[in-house]
Design a protein around this motif. Sequence first.
Motif, PDB file in Angstrom:
ATOM      1  N   HIS A 238      29.560  40.657  46.320  1.00 13.07           N
ATOM      2  CA  HIS A 238      29.524  39.626  45.284  1.00 13.07           C
ATOM      3  C   HIS A 238      30.204  40.123  44.010  1.00 13.07           C
ATOM      4  O   HIS A 238      30.951  39.364  43.362  1.00 13.07           O
ATOM      5  N   CYS A 239      29.975  41.384  43.652  1.00  9.17           N
ATOM      6  CA  CYS A 239      30.630  41.961  42.474  1.00  9.17           C
ATOM      7  C   CYS A 239      32.146  42.019  42.667  1.00  9.17           C
ATOM      8  O   CYS A 239      32.912  41.683  41.747  1.00  9.17           O
ATOM      9  N   ARG A 240      32.585  42.425  43.842  1.00  8.98           N
ATOM     10  CA  ARG A 240      34.025  42.461  44.106  1.00  8.98           C
ATOM     11  C   ARG A 240      34.633  41.065  44.024  1.00  8.98           C
ATOM     12  O   ARG A 240      35.731  40.879  43.474  1.00  8.98           O
ATOM     13  N   HIS A 241      33.919  40.090  44.568  1.00  9.72           N
ATOM     14  CA  HIS A 241      34.427  38.714  44.545  1.00  9.72           C
ATOM     15  C   HIS A 241      34.581  38.222  43.106  1.00  9.72           C
ATOM     16  O   HIS A 241      35.606  37.600  42.754  1.00  9.72           O
ATOM     17  N   LEU A 242      33.595  38.501  42.266  1.00  6.96           N
ATOM     18  CA  LEU A 242      33.683  38.102  40.860  1.00  6.96           C
ATOM     19  C   LEU A 242      34.857  38.788  40.160  1.00  6.96           C
ATOM     20  O   LEU A 242      35.554  38.164  39.334  1.00  6.96           O
ATOM     21  N   PHE A 243      35.096  40.055  40.481  1.00  3.33           N
ATOM     22  CA  PHE A 243      36.204  40.789  39.862  1.00  3.33           C
ATOM     23  C   PHE A 243      37.553  40.192  40.255  1.00  3.33           C
ATOM     24  O   PHE A 243      38.429  39.979  39.403  1.00  3.33           O
ATOM     25  N   TYR A 244      37.719  39.897  41.559  1.00  4.71           N
ATOM     26  CA  TYR A 244      38.993  39.317  42.006  1.00  4.71           C
ATOM     27  C   TYR A 244      39.193  37.921  41.426  1.00  4.71           C
ATOM     28  O   TYR A 244      40.312  37.564  41.028  1.00  4.71           O
ATOM     29  N   ILE A 245      38.132  37.144  41.358  1.00  2.00           N
ATOM     30  CA  ILE A 245      38.230  35.799  40.770  1.00  2.00           C
ATOM     31  C   ILE A 245      38.597  35.911  39.290  1.00  2.00           C
ATOM     32  O   ILE A 245      39.415  35.125  38.773  1.00  2.00           O
ATOM     33  N   THR A 256      38.385  31.798  29.485  1.00  2.00           N
ATOM     34  CA  THR A 256      36.930  31.655  29.306  1.00  2.00           C
ATOM     35  C   THR A 256      36.195  31.936  30.608  1.00  2.00           C
ATOM     36  O   THR A 256      35.209  32.703  30.644  1.00  2.00           O
ATOM     37  N   ASP A 257      36.652  31.315  31.699  1.00  2.00           N
ATOM     38  CA  ASP A 257      36.028  31.561  33.011  1.00  2.00           C
ATOM     39  C   ASP A 257      36.248  32.995  33.462  1.00  2.00           C
ATOM     40  O   ASP A 257      35.366  33.606  34.078  1.00  2.00           O
ATOM     41  N   ALA A 258      37.428  33.545  33.173  1.00  2.00           N
ATOM     42  CA  ALA A 258      37.723  34.926  33.569  1.00  2.00           C
ATOM     43  C   ALA A 258      36.796  35.911  32.859  1.00  2.00           C
ATOM     44  O   ALA A 258      36.300  36.869  33.460  1.00  2.00           O
ATOM     45  N   LYS A 259      36.547  35.658  31.577  1.00  2.00           N
ATOM     46  CA  LYS A 259      35.644  36.542  30.812  1.00  2.00           C
ATOM     47  C   LYS A 259      34.250  36.545  31.424  1.00  2.00           C
ATOM     48  O   LYS A 259      33.634  37.609  31.618  1.00  2.00           O
ATOM     49  N   GLU A 260      33.759  35.368  31.776  1.00  2.00           N
ATOM     50  CA  GLU A 260      32.419  35.276  32.360  1.00  2.00           C
ATOM     51  C   GLU A 260      32.356  36.006  33.708  1.00  2.00           C
ATOM     52  O   GLU A 260      31.405  36.741  33.982  1.00  2.00           O
ATOM     53  N   SER A 261      33.377  35.830  34.536  1.00  2.00           N
ATOM     54  CA  SER A 261      33.390  36.470  35.863  1.00  2.00           C
ATOM     55  C   SER A 261      33.456  37.988  35.735  1.00  2.00           C
ATOM     56  O   SER A 261      32.726  38.717  36.424  1.00  2.00           O
ATOM     57  N   LEU A 262      34.327  38.494  34.862  1.00  2.00           N
ATOM     58  CA  LEU A 262      34.509  39.941  34.730  1.00  2.00           C
ATOM     59  C   LEU A 262      33.280  40.617  34.131  1.00  2.00           C
ATOM     60  O   LEU A 262      32.858  41.685  34.603  1.00  2.00           O
ATOM     61  N   LEU A 263      32.696  40.007  33.100  1.00  2.00           N
ATOM     62  CA  LEU A 263      31.497  40.604  32.506  1.00  2.00           C
ATOM     63  C   LEU A 263      30.322  40.566  33.469  1.00  2.00           C
ATOM     64  O   LEU A 263      29.510  41.498  33.520  1.00  2.00           O
ATOM     65  N   GLN A 264      30.235  39.500  34.263  1.00  2.00           N
ATOM     66  CA  GLN A 264      29.160  39.408  35.245  1.00  2.00           C
ATOM     67  C   GLN A 264      29.339  40.459  36.336  1.00  2.00           C
ATOM     68  O   GLN A 264      28.368  41.070  36.797  1.00  2.00           O
ATOM     69  N   ALA A 265      30.589  40.690  36.757  1.00  3.05           N
ATOM     70  CA  ALA A 265      30.856  41.717  37.774  1.00  3.05           C
ATOM     71  C   ALA A 265      30.491  43.103  37.254  1.00  3.05           C
ATOM     72  O   ALA A 265      29.876  43.908  37.973  1.00  3.05           O
ATOM     73  N   ALA A 266      30.854  43.396  36.000  1.00  5.73           N
ATOM     74  CA  ALA A 266      30.523  44.705  35.416  1.00  5.73           C
ATOM     75  C   ALA A 266      29.023  44.879  35.251  1.00  5.73           C
ATOM     76  O   ALA A 266      28.483  45.976  35.420  1.00  5.73           O
ATOM     77  N   ARG A 267      28.324  43.788  34.925  1.00  2.00           N
ATOM     78  CA  ARG A 267      26.877  43.856  34.706  1.00  2.00           C
ATOM     79  C   ARG A 267      26.120  44.038  36.015  1.00  2.00           C
ATOM     80  O   ARG A 267      25.108  44.753  36.071  1.00  2.00           O
ATOM     81  N   LYS A 268      26.578  43.390  37.083  1.00  2.00           N
ATOM     82  CA  LYS A 268      25.862  43.439  38.354  1.00  2.00           C
ATOM     83  C   LYS A 268      26.228  44.650  39.211  1.00  2.00           C
ATOM     84  O   LYS A 268      25.548  44.939  40.191  1.00  2.00           O
TER      85      LYS A 268
END
Length: 487
Positions: A238-245, A256-268
């Motif tokens: 799931h973290c990898r998927h968020l990073f690629y997205i 805006t969407d990219a920021k949310e995905s990348l920060l969520q990937a780093a957090r999880k």
Amino acid sequence: MTQDVEMKDTQAHSNSLSSADPPTLKHLKEIASLLETGSYTKETRRISRAIRLTFVIRHKLTSRVLHLFLDYALVPGSEAHGKISAFLPKGGEHEMEVDTATSAVQTSGKSTLPELEIFCYLIVLLFLIDQKLYNEAKACAAASIARLKSLKRRVADVLASKLYSFYSLSYELTGDLAEIRGELLTLHRLTTLHHDELGQETLLNLLLRNYLHYNLYDQAEKLRSKAPSFGAHSNQQHCRHLFYIGKIQTIQLEYTDAKESLLQAARKAPVAARGFRIQCNKWAVIVRLLLGEIPERTMFMQKGMEKALRPYFELTNAVRIGDLELFRGVTEKFSSTFDKDRTHNLIVRLRHNVIRTGLRNISISYSRISLADVAKKLRLDSPNPVADAESIVAKAIRDGAIDATLDHANGWMLSKETGDIYSTTEPQSAFDSRIAFCLNMHNEAVRALRYPPNSHKEKESAEKRRERQQQEQELAKHIAEEEDDDF
């Protein structure tokens, strides 16, 4: 009596040899027994635990230990044993003679479980990659995928997902990642038909990585948009998927969407995955700068990341000050790092943000300033800096970046007085974004809760049973009343 004595001697000799096994081999045997139990009871939880234990002893594997384990887990002389043993480097046959004979006594007459065979492929593949024998690893990975495609056992799905990852890694390390794109698409189709959601999740990430490796962002976005969506079965995937997205959305200007995905990937991401978290933070810093935000200093001071994030810290400082000359110096100084991270093209986009930040600082400092001085302070190196400064100021006023007016006749920029920020809706929007973030985190935590298997089914069946009994009682009472009426 003679046969009994011989049997006792053989057992004693076998026990003495097994007690002399290396500790790594004993761990592998325990993992194999855990795999067998999970296969017979159809519990994927046990197989997942066996895989986790394997990665703990991954760097302790040797060629001799693997040869001994293959003799223990597989039937010596069988086709599977011959295929897998051929990938291991030769050596240590003389040390293995007695142990091989003992293993043959232990494994004679038993059939090999498919899960155990796939596990043997996996540990041999791990050993070859760790020893940097990439060509042998590529051959082993191809053979393991061919064997895996012939199986139709759902218990092996957890093992298969790990095998897919190292299959792609072995080809990536040899620079042949484009060769397996068709095979990955075929495997993704098969896992979809078999309703293997963990396999679908893993292969979708591998395909996205394959496309992004060759900068095929449009194809990656088409695949992502058409792939079936389902809940996350693995936190790592799931973290990898968020990073690629996040990377795809950044290239497509969806910051805006990219920021949310990348920060969520780093957090999880797990704490141990430091390299992955560093990559997420690098891209998140660039995206936040492109959005006009300045990342907090604590983001660059995370434990173990200071050195890796140093170029991005200096880049952030240049953007914060709005100094175009300093920005050029940082990009030239760390150009090799930015090229390696594949963020150089994004950093080129930041030039406009640097100019806009510098212009905002000028508008705050001066109530009236000539366009020639604006060009000098922004350090514009164009043939006609005054005309460029005028166009930059006009565009900034139109976009709402600065609150000023342009006097074209006199060549001045007139700044308006800054009002009270609390009289605007900006504090409300800031609180709204924070509340939305907290609510989103709460919803994700609720979705991530684990419940006992089939608990909802048992509850539903109990309710249905209660309703059925109540209906039967009412029906019996109604029938009894009708009979009384008839009488």
